[in-house]
Enzyme design. Structure first.
Site, short mmCIF file in Angstrom:
data_model
loop_
_atom_site.label_atom_id
_atom_site.label_comp_id
_atom_site.label_asym_id
_atom_site.label_seq_id
_atom_site.Cartn_x
_atom_site.Cartn_y
_atom_site.Cartn_z
N GLU A 1 38.48 32.50 24.76
CA GLU A 1 39.14 31.15 26.22
C GLU A 1 38.16 31.08 26.40
O GLU A 1 37.02 31.62 27.31
CB GLU A 1 40.13 31.71 27.64
CG GLU A 1 40.83 30.96 28.36
CD GLU A 1 40.97 31.16 29.37
OE1 GLU A 1 40.81 31.78 29.53
OE2 GLU A 1 42.23 30.42 29.66
N LYS B 1 45.96 35.18 48.76
CA LYS B 1 44.82 34.97 48.99
C LYS B 1 44.63 34.06 47.62
O LYS B 1 44.19 34.62 46.87
CB LYS B 1 44.26 36.44 48.67
CG LYS B 1 42.69 36.34 49.10
CD LYS B 1 41.76 37.46 47.81
CE LYS B 1 41.30 36.72 46.78
NZ LYS B 1 40.30 35.88 46.45
N GLU C 1 49.39 35.74 35.22
CA GLU C 1 50.00 34.34 34.58
C GLU C 1 48.14 34.55 34.56
O GLU C 1 47.45 34.18 35.50
CB GLU C 1 50.62 33.23 35.22
CG GLU C 1 51.91 33.51 36.08
CD GLU C 1 52.24 32.72 34.29
OE1 GLU C 1 52.07 32.55 33.74
OE2 GLU C 1 53.58 33.14 34.43
P1 NAD Z 1 39.60 35.17 38.53
O1 NAD Z 1 40.36 36.81 37.25
O2 NAD Z 1 38.05 35.58 37.94
O3 NAD Z 1 40.05 35.34 39.53
C1 NAD Z 1 41.53 35.36 40.24
C2 NAD Z 1 42.12 35.88 41.38
O4 NAD Z 1 42.13 36.83 41.28
C3 NAD Z 1 40.53 35.28 42.62
O5 NAD Z 1 41.60 35.07 43.76
C4 NAD Z 1 39.62 36.11 42.73
O6 NAD Z 1 39.41 36.21 44.20
C5 NAD Z 1 40.96 38.13 42.82
N1 NAD Z 1 40.71 38.94 42.44
C6 NAD Z 1 39.21 38.78 41.22
N2 NAD Z 1 39.13 40.66 41.53
C7 NAD Z 1 40.17 40.71 41.86
C8 NAD Z 1 40.61 42.14 42.13
N3 NAD Z 1 39.77 43.16 41.51
N4 NAD Z 1 41.49 42.67 42.78
C9 NAD Z 1 42.26 41.76 43.12
N5 NAD Z 1 42.06 40.15 43.25
C10 NAD Z 1 41.25 40.16 42.38
O7 NAD Z 1 40.17 33.95 37.55
P2 NAD Z 1 39.65 32.42 37.74
O8 NAD Z 1 38.26 32.69 36.97
O9 NAD Z 1 39.72 32.72 39.08
O10 NAD Z 1 40.93 31.68 37.34
C11 NAD Z 1 40.30 31.25 35.49
C12 NAD Z 1 41.53 32.09 34.48
O11 NAD Z 1 43.17 31.77 35.24
C13 NAD Z 1 41.65 32.01 33.76
O12 NAD Z 1 41.29 32.80 32.32
C14 NAD Z 1 42.50 30.88 33.60
O13 NAD Z 1 42.94 30.77 31.44
C15 NAD Z 1 43.47 31.25 34.06
N6 NAD Z 1 44.55 30.74 34.39
C16 NAD Z 1 45.92 31.53 34.66
C17 NAD Z 1 47.04 30.48 34.44
C18 NAD Z 1 48.48 30.85 34.27
O14 NAD Z 1 49.46 30.43 34.71
N7 NAD Z 1 49.33 31.51 33.04
C19 NAD Z 1 47.25 28.98 35.79
C20 NAD Z 1 45.60 28.84 36.35
C21 NAD Z 1 44.53 30.00 35.32
#
Ligand code: NAD
Length: 489
Positions: A381, A173, A247
């Site tokens: 962040e 997803k 991650e």
């Molecule tokens: P987010 O946590 O808002 O969303 C990530 C994913 O989780 C999306 O696909 C979203 O639809 C899904 N999601 C949201 N709520 C959920 C739930 N309750 N259950 C299951 N899935 C759910 O993050 P974002 O805004 O898409 O990404 C930004 C974040 O990602 C930043 O904090 C960034 O640092 C982190 N990030 C980390 C890495 C790494 O490798 N460490 C790489 C890229 C981004």
């Protein structure tokens, strides 16, 4: 405008809800694609498909899995431009970045193709010579893969390549903000000839992800995203007691010592925070600078930052595109304003770009200076083009500041002194340390966080253990009669 279908059981299907999530181009704020919003029932059916496919995929020999992964890598390389353009349309990253990321993606599949037929257990020598003992690495089952919007294809490859190489099936997803490239990528999965149901892509929002991770037939969750979402997911999967890899975000320190090659260090600092408009988990958003070189570093940084060319990500001369979506845009601007109120000194940028030709979510590359490591902008962040400079006086002070964070994803060290580099690297509470470079990625090195930046590793052979479970087989070779009431050793 393109209307997408989802990829389930090797078929392209319309969502049954009839509802869609719009994909905005952050460069002009126009909707360019529609992504199906699936129902909970559709997610459940997809997991069942992947679960059925696991029965045969886990028995497929490693050479065949390797052949399919290599074929997939070939197809990705043949489609670099197409995939990079889709990715840039969704998240606004400049084409030179997304092209490189797609190439990196192909390399990742090739890397794990090389392991697919080399998943070896151990023959274990035991005290009791009448026992023969060996281990095997077994796939887990259905892996739920959930990714963020900033780099959908590379983030996916970090999970999908090892998951497939080790014999798992997957339900993916992608983020609701950037699902198109993953759906385009699924065409390559189809073309490569993966069997039905091995790789499935569903789309939707957080509730969709929730339905996926809670499903009782999911054997593992591999998540990339924000720390708060990770907390919710960790609770959601706890009922099923399944393994999870996380991650997450960071507030990574990039440390410039006074003996560094300052020219290189400043370029490294720029790469760390303004590459991809700061929208990388590893963004070097805290720049720790030894006080003796503070002024020269500040001046150089500001001079380069003021010359960064913002613009359309599709123009080759553009160095920084827009931030990916309105939520990000609003959040970053609000954090910039908070930093001003908290007394941080604004060195450059500090606002949205006002330019009649650029209507997207453009934020000027921004640098703050503060002596207070506790203000919000120095701790939280931002995930945008905002750098905070903090001074330090000596090595221990730098390490103390660097480790004073809930996060532990990455760090940079700039010095010509090898002893100092090694000693500092050892003491940093992060999963990835770069010395005299920053944001340099190789698929052969393990990547992942400490503290609240997550757990589990991606890329590199270490990842094979994230997607397998060890089985021990003990064979009794002796003819001796045993006493059933005594533990045998
Ligand atoms: P987010 O946590 O808002 O969303 C990530 C994913 O989780 C999306 O696909 C979203 O639809 C899904 N999601 C949201 N709520 C959920 C739930 N309750 N259950 C299951 N899935 C759910 O993050 P974002 O805004 O898409 O990404 C930004 C974040 O990602 C930043 O904090 C960034 O640092 C982190 N990030 C980390 C890495 C790494 O490798 N460490 C790489 C890229 C981004």
């Amino acid at each position: 405008m393109k209307t997408y279908k989802v990829f389930v059981d090797n078929e392209w299907k319309n969502g049954r809800t009839g509802e869609f999530i719009p994909s905005y181009n952050p460069c002009n704020q126009e909707i360019w694609a529609q992504i199906p919003l699936l129902s909970k029932e559709e997610i459940s059916e997809t997991v069942e498909v992947a679960h059925d496919a696991f029965r045969t995929w886990k028995e497929t020999n490693g050479l065949e899995r390797a052949r399919l992964l290599n074929r997939l890598a070939d197809l990705i390389e043949e489609n670099v431009e197409h995939l990079a353009r889709i990715e840039s349309s969704d998240n606004g990253k400049v084409l030179s970045e997304t092209r490189n990321q797609v190439l990196f993606t192909a390399r990742n599949y090739r890397y794990f193709a090389g392991y697919a037929d080399k998943l070896m257990g151990n023959l274990i020598p035991l005290d009791n010579q009448e026992l023969l003992d060996y281990t095997t690495l077994e796939p887990i089952g259905v892996v739920a893969i959930i990714t963020a919007w900033n780099s959908p294809l590379p983030l996916l490859a970090n999970k999908l390549a090892p998951a497939l190489a080790t014999g798992n099936t997957v339900v993916i997803k992608p983020s609701e903000y950037a699902s198109a490239s993953t759906l385009e990528f699924a065409h390559l999965i189809e073309e490569a000839g993966f069997p039905r149901g091995v790789v499935n892509v569903v789309t939707g929002n957080g509730a969709t992800g929730d339905a996926l991770v809670r499903h009782r037939l999911v054997g593992k969750v591999s998540f990339t995203g924000g720390t708060n979402t990770a907390r919710v997911i960790s609770k959601a999967v706890s009922d099923n007691l399944i393994p999870i890899s996380l991650e997450l975000g960071g507030k990574s320190p990039n440390i410039i010592f006074e003996d560094a090659d300052l020219e290189k260090a400043v370029v490294g600092a720029i790469a760390g925070i303004f590459g991809a408009a700061g929208q990388t988990c590893i963004a070097g958003s805290r720049l720790l600078v030894q006080r003796s070189v503070l002024e020269v570093v500040k001046d150089e940084l500001v001079a380069i930052t003021n010359s960064i060319k913002l613009g359309d990500p599709f123009e080759e001369s553009t160095q920084m595109g827009p931030v990916a979506n309105k939520n990000q845009f609003d959040k970053i601007l609000s954090m910039i304003n908070e930093a001003k109120q908290e007394g941080a000194e604004l060195l450059c940028g500090g606002s949205a770009l006002e330019n009649d030709n650029l209507k997207g979510y453009f934020i000027k590359p921004t640098i703050f200076y503060t002596e207070d490591p506790k203000i919000t902008i120095a701790c939280e962040e931002i995930f945008g083009p905002v750098l905070t400079i903090l001074p330090f006086d000596h090595v221990d002070h730098a390490i103390e500041l660097a480790n004073d964070s809930i996060y532990g994803l990455a760090a940079g060290i700039w010095t010509r002194d090898l002893q100092k580099a090694h000693k500092t690297a050892k003491q940093l509470e992060v999963g990835n340390v770069w010395v005299n470079t920053y944001r340099t990625s190789q698929v052969g090195t393990p990547f992942g966080g400490m503290k609240q930046s997550g757990f589990g590793r991606e890329r590199s052979w270490h990842t094979l253990h994230e997607y397998t479970q060890t089985k021990n087989v003990m064979i009794n070779l002796s003819d001796d009669k045993r006493n059933p009431f005594m533990m045998q050793i």
